[in-house]
Scaffold this active site. Structure first.
Site, PDB file in Angstrom:
ATOM      1  N   HIS A  97       0.761  -1.139   0.073  1.00 43.87           N
ATOM      2  CA  HIS A  97       0.023   0.103   0.108  1.00 43.87           C
ATOM      3  C   HIS A  97       0.610   1.281   0.049  1.00 43.87           C
ATOM      4  O   HIS A  97       0.494   2.314   0.589  1.00 43.87           O
ATOM      5  CB  HIS A  97      -0.956   0.054   1.362  1.00 43.87           C
ATOM      6  N   GLU A 118      18.495   4.228 -14.303  1.00 45.74           N
ATOM      7  CA  GLU A 118      19.486   2.949 -14.280  1.00 45.74           C
ATOM      8  C   GLU A 118      18.913   1.583 -13.344  1.00 45.74           C
ATOM      9  O   GLU A 118      18.728   0.553 -13.644  1.00 45.74           O
ATOM     10  CB  GLU A 118      20.511   3.404 -13.232  1.00 45.74           C
TER      11      GLU A 118
END
Length: 207
Positions: A97, A118
């Site tokens: 959540h 990246e």
């Protein structure tokens, strides 16, 4: 192989420390053979103990309550759907959540997408390799429902439309991530949450 119940408890503590599962929200499941080990409902993740983990027999559709009569997480029907798929190698599902997930589910329409970062390299491409940093990570978004089991039709649709996906966002609710092992699912959650946080901050900075 380590005990799946110990692994779930470790992941629960990690989720609490990273604010992925505030209160008693979210859940974690690990599949071991025909048994699905699932975090219990209504217990704070940092307080979850090994004896509270629920063992679900997927052959008989029955489960043993966790200590004190605890029932499995409300995520269970979705976890089981993923574990039972023969076309996907799924051994662990993590449902968070996270605030980053909730915000991204509101910022984007049909899918969360990001490229040229990246950290994307930590995530699978669906072609037997990981994505390259110049490729685009795409995570589909489905609408929330009053009960988590009501998400099932949309989850099945998304799996069909995004066969390479390792995650799905639920609007204003959170994130489901899956991997072949608990280690891979953990890496995917960490990486996706990082990328979603980056997206939220970049949007705020107009980058």
């Amino acid at each position: 192989m380590s005990d799946p119940r110990d692994t779930i408890c470790s992941l629960c503590r990690l989720a609490y420390a990273n604010n992925w599962m505030p209160g008693t929200g979210g859940g974690i499941g690990i599949c071991d053979g025909h048994t699905a080990y699932i975090s219990p409902s209504g217990i704070e993740k940092e307080l979850t103990t090994k004896d509270q983990i629920v063992a679900y027999d997927m052959n008989n559709d029955t489960y043993e309550c966790g200590g004190g009569g605890l029932r499995p997480s409300a995520c269970t029907p979705l976890f089981l759907e993923l574990f039972r798929r023969q076309d996907m190698d799924i051994g662990c599902v993590i449902h968070t959540h996270s605030l980053n997930a909730v915000l991204c589910s509101m910022m984007y329409d049909a899918e969360f997408s990001i490229s040229n970062m990246e950290q994307i390299k930590a995530l699978p491409s669906g072609e037997g390799r990981n994505l390259r940093n110049v490729e685009t990570l795409r995570i589909p978004i489905i609408e929330n429902a009053p009960e988590e089991q009501d998400l099932m039709p949309e989850l099945k649709r998304i799996i069909s439309e995004y066969p390479a996906a390792c995650a799905v966002l639920v609007r204003r609710h959170g994130l489901f991530v899956w991997g072949a092992t608990a280690k891979k699912a953990k890496i995917y959650v960490e990486s996706i949450d990082y990328l979603m946080e980056a997206a939220v901050k970049m949007r705020g900075l107009a980058l």
